[in-house]
Design a protein around this motif. Structure first.
Motif, PDB file in Angstrom:
ATOM      1  N   TYR A 237      39.614  49.409  21.836  1.00 19.24           N
ATOM      2  CA  TYR A 237      38.816  49.445  22.868  1.00 19.24           C
ATOM      3  C   TYR A 237      39.581  48.377  23.600  1.00 19.24           C
ATOM      4  O   TYR A 237      39.674  47.260  23.676  1.00 19.24           O
ATOM      5  N   ILE A 238      40.381  49.051  24.738  1.00 21.55           N
ATOM      6  CA  ILE A 238      41.110  47.821  25.801  1.00 21.55           C
ATOM      7  C   ILE A 238      40.744  48.279  27.361  1.00 21.55           C
ATOM      8  O   ILE A 238      40.527  49.245  27.655  1.00 21.55           O
ATOM      9  N   LEU A 239      40.564  46.899  27.719  1.00 21.56           N
ATOM     10  CA  LEU A 239      40.107  47.086  29.251  1.00 21.56           C
ATOM     11  C   LEU A 239      41.202  46.371  30.173  1.00 21.56           C
ATOM     12  O   LEU A 239      41.704  45.529  29.650  1.00 21.56           O
ATOM     13  N   SER A 240      41.549  46.920  31.137  1.00 23.25           N
ATOM     14  CA  SER A 240      42.508  46.370  31.999  1.00 23.25           C
ATOM     15  C   SER A 240      41.812  45.236  32.742  1.00 23.25           C
ATOM     16  O   SER A 240      40.656  45.192  33.093  1.00 23.25           O
ATOM     17  N   PRO A 241      42.658  44.190  33.319  1.00 25.24           N
ATOM     18  CA  PRO A 241      42.099  43.209  34.052  1.00 25.24           C
ATOM     19  C   PRO A 241      41.187  43.685  35.411  1.00 25.24           C
ATOM     20  O   PRO A 241      40.196  43.249  35.797  1.00 25.24           O
ATOM     21  N   TYR A 242      41.628  44.828  35.782  1.00 23.74           N
ATOM     22  CA  TYR A 242      41.027  45.389  37.219  1.00 23.74           C
ATOM     23  C   TYR A 242      39.435  46.088  36.734  1.00 23.74           C
ATOM     24  O   TYR A 242      38.624  45.785  37.324  1.00 23.74           O
ATOM     25  N   GLN A 243      39.538  46.644  35.654  1.00 29.77           N
ATOM     26  CA  GLN A 243      38.479  47.301  35.001  1.00 29.77           C
ATOM     27  C   GLN A 243      37.452  46.132  34.929  1.00 29.77           C
ATOM     28  O   GLN A 243      36.310  46.476  35.023  1.00 29.77           O
ATOM     29  N   PHE A 244      37.842  45.209  34.126  1.00 25.83           N
ATOM     30  CA  PHE A 244      36.842  44.113  33.719  1.00 25.83           C
ATOM     31  C   PHE A 244      36.452  43.489  35.176  1.00 25.83           C
ATOM     32  O   PHE A 244      35.289  43.193  35.365  1.00 25.83           O
ATOM     33  N   LYS A 245      37.273  43.141  36.119  1.00 27.78           N
ATOM     34  CA  LYS A 245      36.758  42.650  37.262  1.00 27.78           C
ATOM     35  C   LYS A 245      35.916  43.327  38.174  1.00 27.78           C
ATOM     36  O   LYS A 245      34.740  43.114  38.816  1.00 27.78           O
ATOM     37  N   ALA A 246      36.232  44.662  38.259  1.00 23.02           N
ATOM     38  CA  ALA A 246      35.156  45.713  38.851  1.00 23.02           C
ATOM     39  C   ALA A 246      33.825  45.839  38.185  1.00 23.02           C
ATOM     40  O   ALA A 246      32.682  45.987  38.669  1.00 23.02           O
ATOM     41  N   GLY A 247      33.930  45.883  36.869  1.00 21.09           N
ATOM     42  CA  GLY A 247      32.628  45.785  36.084  1.00 21.09           C
ATOM     43  C   GLY A 247      31.782  44.326  36.075  1.00 21.09           C
ATOM     44  O   GLY A 247      30.569  44.689  36.579  1.00 21.09           O
ATOM     45  N   LEU A 248      32.487  43.484  36.331  1.00 21.73           N
ATOM     46  CA  LEU A 248      31.905  42.282  36.716  1.00 21.73           C
ATOM     47  C   LEU A 248      31.057  42.393  38.229  1.00 21.73           C
ATOM     48  O   LEU A 248      30.022  41.671  38.052  1.00 21.73           O
ATOM     49  N   GLY A 249      32.124  42.977  38.859  1.00 21.55           N
ATOM     50  CA  GLY A 249      31.297  43.089  40.439  1.00 21.55           C
ATOM     51  C   GLY A 249      30.268  43.675  40.528  1.00 21.55           C
ATOM     52  O   GLY A 249      29.505  43.783  41.650  1.00 21.55           O
ATOM     53  N   ARG A 250      29.808  44.942  39.629  1.00 24.90           N
ATOM     54  CA  ARG A 250      28.773  45.659  39.610  1.00 24.90           C
ATOM     55  C   ARG A 250      27.535  45.088  38.858  1.00 24.90           C
ATOM     56  O   ARG A 250      26.453  45.682  39.105  1.00 24.90           O
ATOM     57  N   ILE A 251      27.669  43.823  38.331  1.00 27.96           N
ATOM     58  CA  ILE A 251      26.456  43.291  37.529  1.00 27.96           C
ATOM     59  C   ILE A 251      25.829  42.887  38.606  1.00 27.96           C
ATOM     60  O   ILE A 251      26.063  41.902  39.402  1.00 27.96           O
ATOM     61  N   PRO A 252      24.454  43.281  38.947  1.00 28.59           N
ATOM     62  CA  PRO A 252      23.400  42.564  39.725  1.00 28.59           C
ATOM     63  C   PRO A 252      23.497  41.185  39.611  1.00 28.59           C
ATOM     64  O   PRO A 252      23.564  40.293  38.637  1.00 28.59           O
ATOM     65  N   LEU A 253      22.936  40.119  40.919  1.00 24.39           N
ATOM     66  CA  LEU A 253      22.979  39.114  40.811  1.00 24.39           C
ATOM     67  C   LEU A 253      22.059  38.171  39.883  1.00 24.39           C
ATOM     68  O   LEU A 253      22.159  37.014  39.617  1.00 24.39           O
ATOM     69  N   ASP A 254      20.964  38.770  39.880  1.00 26.47           N
ATOM     70  CA  ASP A 254      19.853  38.411  38.933  1.00 26.47           C
ATOM     71  C   ASP A 254      20.051  38.631  37.596  1.00 26.47           C
ATOM     72  O   ASP A 254      19.283  38.066  36.820  1.00 26.47           O
ATOM     73  N   GLU A 255      21.087  39.057  37.002  1.00 25.93           N
ATOM     74  CA  GLU A 255      21.702  39.092  35.532  1.00 25.93           C
ATOM     75  C   GLU A 255      22.830  38.294  35.281  1.00 25.93           C
ATOM     76  O   GLU A 255      23.850  38.045  36.034  1.00 25.93           O
TER      77      GLU A 255
END
Length: 318
Positions: A237-255
Protein backbone atom coordinates in the motif's frame (compact mmCIF):
# COMPACT_ATOMS: atom_id res chain seq x y z
CA UNK A 1 22.07 69.38 -19.77
CA UNK A 2 22.59 70.96 -16.41
CA UNK A 3 26.25 70.86 -15.27
CA UNK A 4 25.22 69.67 -11.79
CA UNK A 5 23.46 66.67 -13.31
CA UNK A 6 26.49 65.89 -15.48
CA UNK A 7 28.81 66.12 -12.53
CA UNK A 8 26.54 63.74 -10.57
CA UNK A 9 26.75 61.00 -13.24
CA UNK A 10 30.48 61.47 -13.78
CA UNK A 11 31.39 61.48 -10.08
CA UNK A 12 33.93 58.82 -9.15
CA UNK A 13 32.83 55.86 -7.01
CA UNK A 14 34.51 56.49 -3.66
CA UNK A 15 33.69 53.01 -2.34
CA UNK A 16 36.57 50.59 -1.94
CA UNK A 17 37.11 48.38 -4.98
CA UNK A 18 38.68 45.51 -3.03
CA UNK A 19 37.34 42.00 -3.58
CA UNK A 20 36.02 41.71 -0.03
CA UNK A 21 34.05 44.96 -0.26
CA UNK A 22 32.58 44.02 -3.64
CA UNK A 23 31.47 40.68 -2.15
CA UNK A 24 30.02 42.46 0.91
CA UNK A 25 28.05 44.87 -1.33
CA UNK A 26 26.75 41.90 -3.34
CA UNK A 27 25.45 40.25 -0.14
CA UNK A 28 23.85 43.55 0.91
CA UNK A 29 21.98 43.66 -2.41
CA UNK A 30 21.09 39.99 -2.74
CA UNK A 31 21.27 38.53 0.78
CA UNK A 32 17.83 36.93 0.48
CA UNK A 33 18.92 34.65 -2.36
CA UNK A 34 21.61 32.63 -0.51
CA UNK A 35 19.43 32.62 2.61
CA UNK A 36 16.52 31.15 0.66
CA UNK A 37 18.77 28.54 -0.98
CA UNK A 38 20.16 27.48 2.39
CA UNK A 39 16.68 27.33 3.90
CA UNK A 40 15.21 25.25 1.06
CA UNK A 41 18.21 22.94 1.03
CA UNK A 42 17.85 22.38 4.77
CA UNK A 43 14.11 21.82 4.41
CA UNK A 44 14.59 19.09 1.82
CA UNK A 45 16.80 17.12 4.22
CA UNK A 46 14.02 16.59 6.76
CA UNK A 47 11.51 15.22 4.25
CA UNK A 48 13.07 11.76 4.13
CA UNK A 49 14.05 10.92 7.73
CA UNK A 50 13.83 7.12 7.21
CA UNK A 51 16.42 7.01 4.41
CA UNK A 52 20.17 6.76 4.76
CA UNK A 53 22.13 10.07 4.75
CA UNK A 54 23.24 9.61 1.12
CA UNK A 55 19.72 8.72 -0.07
CA UNK A 56 18.30 11.65 1.89
CA UNK A 57 20.82 13.97 0.27
CA UNK A 58 20.05 12.63 -3.21
CA UNK A 59 16.29 12.85 -2.80
CA UNK A 60 16.53 16.21 -1.06
CA UNK A 61 18.57 17.76 -3.86
CA UNK A 62 16.24 16.30 -6.46
CA UNK A 63 13.24 17.75 -4.62
CA UNK A 64 15.06 21.09 -4.32
CA UNK A 65 15.77 21.24 -8.07
CA UNK A 66 12.15 20.33 -8.80
CA UNK A 67 10.81 22.78 -6.24
CA UNK A 68 8.87 24.96 -8.66
CA UNK A 69 7.02 22.06 -10.37
CA UNK A 70 6.30 20.52 -6.96
CA UNK A 71 4.91 23.82 -5.63
CA UNK A 72 2.74 24.13 -8.76
CA UNK A 73 1.37 20.61 -8.27
CA UNK A 74 0.56 21.30 -4.62
CA UNK A 75 -1.23 24.53 -5.51
CA UNK A 76 -3.24 23.18 -8.45
CA UNK A 77 -3.83 19.44 -8.04
CA UNK A 78 -7.28 18.60 -6.70
CA UNK A 79 -7.66 22.22 -5.61
CA UNK A 80 -8.06 23.26 -2.83
CA UNK A 81 -7.64 19.99 -0.90
CA UNK A 82 -3.98 19.30 -1.75
CA UNK A 83 -3.02 22.86 -0.84
CA UNK A 84 -4.97 22.74 2.43
CA UNK A 85 -3.52 19.36 3.24
CA UNK A 86 -0.01 20.62 2.59
CA UNK A 87 -0.30 23.27 5.30
CA UNK A 88 -2.03 20.78 7.59
CA UNK A 89 0.86 18.35 7.07
CA UNK A 90 3.43 20.98 8.01
CA UNK A 91 1.79 21.27 11.42
CA UNK A 92 1.13 17.62 12.15
CA UNK A 93 4.58 16.47 10.99
CA UNK A 94 6.37 18.58 13.59
CA UNK A 95 3.90 17.57 16.28
CA UNK A 96 4.34 13.89 15.43
CA UNK A 97 8.12 14.03 15.48
CA UNK A 98 8.09 15.72 18.87
CA UNK A 99 5.30 13.54 20.30
CA UNK A 100 3.19 16.64 20.98
CA UNK A 101 -0.63 16.65 20.83
CA UNK A 102 -0.91 13.03 19.63
CA UNK A 103 -4.11 11.00 19.81
CA UNK A 104 -3.66 8.63 22.79
CA UNK A 105 -3.79 4.93 22.02
CA UNK A 106 -6.36 4.55 24.80
CA UNK A 107 -8.76 6.81 22.87
CA UNK A 108 -8.49 4.49 19.85
CA UNK A 109 -9.06 1.48 22.09
CA UNK A 110 -12.11 3.14 23.65
CA UNK A 111 -13.57 3.95 20.23
CA UNK A 112 -13.12 0.34 19.13
CA UNK A 113 -15.11 -0.90 22.12
CA UNK A 114 -18.32 -0.13 20.23
CA UNK A 115 -19.72 -3.40 18.74
CA UNK A 116 -21.14 -1.65 15.65
CA UNK A 117 -17.71 -0.23 14.76
CA UNK A 118 -16.05 -3.59 15.39
CA UNK A 119 -18.42 -5.33 12.97
CA UNK A 120 -18.22 -2.54 10.38
CA UNK A 121 -14.42 -2.78 10.29
CA UNK A 122 -14.63 -6.58 10.16
CA UNK A 123 -16.86 -6.36 7.10
CA UNK A 124 -14.34 -4.01 5.47
CA UNK A 125 -11.60 -6.54 6.17
CA UNK A 126 -13.65 -9.32 4.60
CA UNK A 127 -14.33 -7.21 1.50
CA UNK A 128 -10.65 -6.38 1.15
CA UNK A 129 -9.85 -10.07 0.62
CA UNK A 130 -11.48 -9.82 -2.82
CA UNK A 131 -9.30 -6.86 -3.77
CA UNK A 132 -6.12 -8.17 -5.38
CA UNK A 133 -4.61 -5.13 -7.11
CA UNK A 134 -3.19 -3.77 -3.83
CA UNK A 135 -3.89 -3.60 -0.14
CA UNK A 136 -6.85 -1.48 0.95
CA UNK A 137 -5.97 1.60 2.96
CA UNK A 138 -6.35 5.31 3.53
CA UNK A 139 -6.39 7.83 6.37
CA UNK A 140 -7.86 7.44 9.82
CA UNK A 141 -9.08 10.27 12.03
CA UNK A 142 -10.79 10.55 15.39
CA UNK A 143 -13.62 12.81 16.50
CA UNK A 144 -15.11 13.40 19.92
CA UNK A 145 -18.77 13.69 20.85
CA UNK A 146 -19.98 16.39 23.21
CA UNK A 147 -19.76 13.79 26.00
CA UNK A 148 -16.09 13.22 25.13
CA UNK A 149 -16.68 9.77 23.62
CA UNK A 150 -14.20 9.11 20.78
CA UNK A 151 -15.20 7.84 17.34
CA UNK A 152 -12.94 6.59 14.54
CA UNK A 153 -13.43 7.76 10.96
CA UNK A 154 -12.12 5.87 7.91
CA UNK A 155 -11.21 7.66 4.65
CA UNK A 156 -10.20 5.08 1.99
CA UNK A 157 -7.74 6.17 -0.73
CA UNK A 158 -6.77 4.10 -3.77
CA UNK A 159 -3.10 3.19 -3.54
CA UNK A 160 -0.52 4.63 -5.92
CA UNK A 161 0.63 1.13 -6.88
CA UNK A 162 -2.95 0.20 -7.85
CA UNK A 163 -3.24 3.28 -10.07
CA UNK A 164 0.12 2.42 -11.65
CA UNK A 165 -1.03 -1.17 -12.24
CA UNK A 166 -3.89 0.08 -14.42
CA UNK A 167 -1.37 1.99 -16.54
CA UNK A 168 0.94 -1.02 -16.69
CA UNK A 169 -1.84 -3.27 -17.97
CA UNK A 170 -2.51 -0.86 -20.84
CA UNK A 171 1.19 -0.37 -21.60
CA UNK A 172 1.92 -4.02 -22.44
CA UNK A 173 -0.05 -3.66 -25.65
CA UNK A 174 3.16 -2.52 -27.37
CA UNK A 175 6.86 -2.71 -26.37
CA UNK A 176 7.20 1.04 -26.96
CA UNK A 177 4.39 1.79 -24.50
CA UNK A 178 5.88 -0.42 -21.79
CA UNK A 179 9.38 1.03 -22.20
CA UNK A 180 7.96 4.55 -22.14
CA UNK A 181 6.18 3.80 -18.86
CA UNK A 182 9.23 2.17 -17.29
CA UNK A 183 11.34 5.20 -18.20
CA UNK A 184 8.84 7.72 -16.77
CA UNK A 185 10.21 9.78 -13.87
CA UNK A 186 7.59 8.57 -11.41
CA UNK A 187 8.02 4.86 -12.22
CA UNK A 188 11.22 4.26 -10.27
CA UNK A 189 9.76 5.17 -6.86
CA UNK A 190 6.66 3.01 -7.42
CA UNK A 191 8.50 -0.04 -8.76
CA UNK A 192 11.03 0.20 -5.94
CA UNK A 193 8.17 0.58 -3.46
CA UNK A 194 6.58 -2.73 -4.50
CA UNK A 195 9.96 -4.48 -4.49
CA UNK A 196 11.05 -4.51 -8.15
CA UNK A 197 14.72 -3.62 -8.27
CA UNK A 198 16.50 -1.61 -10.94
CA UNK A 199 18.49 -4.59 -12.36
CA UNK A 200 15.23 -6.42 -13.07
CA UNK A 201 13.77 -3.37 -14.79
CA UNK A 202 16.91 -2.82 -16.84
CA UNK A 203 17.05 -6.49 -17.85
CA UNK A 204 13.42 -6.44 -18.98
CA UNK A 205 13.90 -3.19 -20.87
CA UNK A 206 17.03 -4.47 -22.66
CA UNK A 207 15.52 -7.78 -23.71
CA UNK A 208 12.26 -6.22 -24.92
CA UNK A 209 14.22 -3.84 -27.14
CA UNK A 210 16.48 -6.60 -28.51
CA UNK A 211 16.08 -7.62 -32.16
CA UNK A 212 17.36 -11.11 -31.37
CA UNK A 213 14.22 -12.37 -29.64
CA UNK A 214 11.04 -13.43 -31.37
CA UNK A 215 7.78 -11.52 -31.07
CA UNK A 216 6.02 -14.31 -29.07
CA UNK A 217 8.93 -14.37 -26.59
CA UNK A 218 8.81 -10.59 -26.29
CA UNK A 219 5.09 -10.76 -25.52
CA UNK A 220 5.71 -13.45 -22.93
CA UNK A 221 8.35 -11.35 -21.20
CA UNK A 222 6.06 -8.34 -21.07
CA UNK A 223 3.26 -10.46 -19.60
CA UNK A 224 5.66 -11.97 -17.06
CA UNK A 225 6.74 -8.50 -15.91
CA UNK A 226 3.07 -7.54 -15.47
CA UNK A 227 2.34 -10.68 -13.47
CA UNK A 228 5.38 -10.09 -11.26
CA UNK A 229 4.16 -6.56 -10.51
CA UNK A 230 0.61 -7.83 -9.81
CA UNK A 231 1.91 -10.43 -7.33
CA UNK A 232 4.00 -7.85 -5.46
CA UNK A 233 1.44 -5.04 -5.59
CA UNK A 234 -1.24 -7.19 -3.94
CA UNK A 235 0.60 -6.96 -0.60
CA UNK A 236 1.66 -3.30 -0.82
CA UNK A 237 0.00 0.00 0.00
CA UNK A 238 1.77 3.12 -1.29
CA UNK A 239 0.48 6.69 -1.13
CA UNK A 240 2.03 9.53 -3.11
CA UNK A 241 2.72 12.78 -1.22
CA UNK A 242 -0.02 14.45 -3.27
CA UNK A 243 -2.57 11.76 -2.39
CA UNK A 244 -1.66 12.12 1.28
CA UNK A 245 -1.98 15.91 1.22
CA UNK A 246 -5.31 15.78 -0.65
CA UNK A 247 -6.62 13.23 1.85
CA UNK A 248 -5.60 15.43 4.76
CA UNK A 249 -7.30 18.40 3.14
CA UNK A 250 -10.60 16.50 3.09
CA UNK A 251 -10.63 15.68 6.80
CA UNK A 252 -13.19 17.94 8.55
CA UNK A 253 -11.81 20.54 10.93
CA UNK A 254 -13.55 18.99 13.95
CA UNK A 255 -11.62 15.72 13.49
CA UNK A 256 -8.01 14.95 14.45
CA UNK A 257 -5.78 13.04 12.06
CA UNK A 258 -4.41 9.82 13.56
CA UNK A 259 -2.40 8.13 10.83
CA UNK A 260 -2.32 6.00 7.68
CA UNK A 261 -4.16 2.68 7.84
CA UNK A 262 -4.15 -0.42 5.64
CA UNK A 263 -5.49 -3.97 5.80
CA UNK A 264 -3.40 -7.16 5.87
CA UNK A 265 -5.49 -10.00 4.45
CA UNK A 266 -3.54 -12.82 6.07
CA UNK A 267 -4.20 -14.39 9.46
CA UNK A 268 -2.22 -12.84 12.33
CA UNK A 269 -0.16 -10.79 9.90
CA UNK A 270 1.59 -8.08 11.94
CA UNK A 271 3.12 -4.87 10.51
CA UNK A 272 5.99 -5.51 8.12
CA UNK A 273 9.46 -4.08 8.49
CA UNK A 274 8.49 -1.45 5.90
CA UNK A 275 5.39 -0.52 7.93
CA UNK A 276 7.50 -0.08 11.05
CA UNK A 277 10.06 1.99 9.15
CA UNK A 278 7.33 4.18 7.67
CA UNK A 279 6.00 4.85 11.17
CA UNK A 280 8.94 7.20 11.68
CA UNK A 281 7.28 9.58 9.23
CA UNK A 282 3.59 8.93 9.88
CA UNK A 283 1.72 6.83 12.41
CA UNK A 284 0.72 3.49 10.87
CA UNK A 285 -2.40 1.50 11.73
CA UNK A 286 -2.53 -2.08 10.43
CA UNK A 287 -5.68 -4.22 10.56
CA UNK A 288 -5.38 -7.99 10.25
CA UNK A 289 -7.49 -11.10 10.88
CA UNK A 290 -7.07 -13.14 14.03
CA UNK A 291 -8.51 -16.48 15.17
CA UNK A 292 -11.14 -14.71 17.25
CA UNK A 293 -11.88 -11.78 14.92
CA UNK A 294 -9.32 -9.13 14.02
CA UNK A 295 -6.43 -7.15 15.49
CA UNK A 296 -5.36 -3.53 15.17
CA UNK A 297 -1.66 -2.70 15.35
CA UNK A 298 -1.02 0.93 16.25
CA UNK A 299 2.59 1.72 15.23
CA UNK A 300 3.71 5.07 16.63
CA UNK A 301 7.38 5.81 15.78
CA UNK A 302 8.23 2.09 15.79
CA UNK A 303 6.42 1.49 19.10
CA UNK A 304 3.68 -1.14 18.67
CA UNK A 305 0.41 -1.24 20.58
CA UNK A 306 -2.36 -3.77 19.91
CA UNK A 307 -6.12 -3.98 20.19
CA UNK A 308 -7.67 -7.47 19.88
CA UNK A 309 -11.30 -7.55 18.79
CA UNK A 310 -13.50 -10.64 19.15
CA UNK A 311 -16.28 -11.09 16.62
CA UNK A 312 -19.22 -13.39 17.30
CA UNK A 313 -20.62 -15.56 14.49
CA UNK A 314 -17.56 -14.84 12.37
CA UNK A 315 -17.11 -16.35 8.95
CA UNK A 316 -14.70 -19.25 8.66
CA UNK A 317 -11.34 -18.10 7.28
CA UNK A 318 -9.80 -20.46 4.78
Amino acid sequence: MNEDVLSFFSEDDRRSASGFNRFRRFLNNYWLIPLMICYLQLATQVIYPTDSPLQRLEKGNRAFLQGIPIAYEIATRDFPFTLLGHFYELGIRGAYQSGFFQVPHEDIKTALARPELQNALYQRLLASRDHHDSEVGGLLSISYAASGEPNLNIYPISSLNEIYLARLRKSIETPESLIGLLEADYSHEILDGVGIREPWIESTRTLIQSDRISEPLRRTMMQNFLEMYEALSESRYILSPYQFKAGLGRIPLDERFVGIFHFHNGLNEPPSAVDIQQSQRNRQLVFTFSESGWTLYDVNQEVLAMVDIKIDNRLHLQ
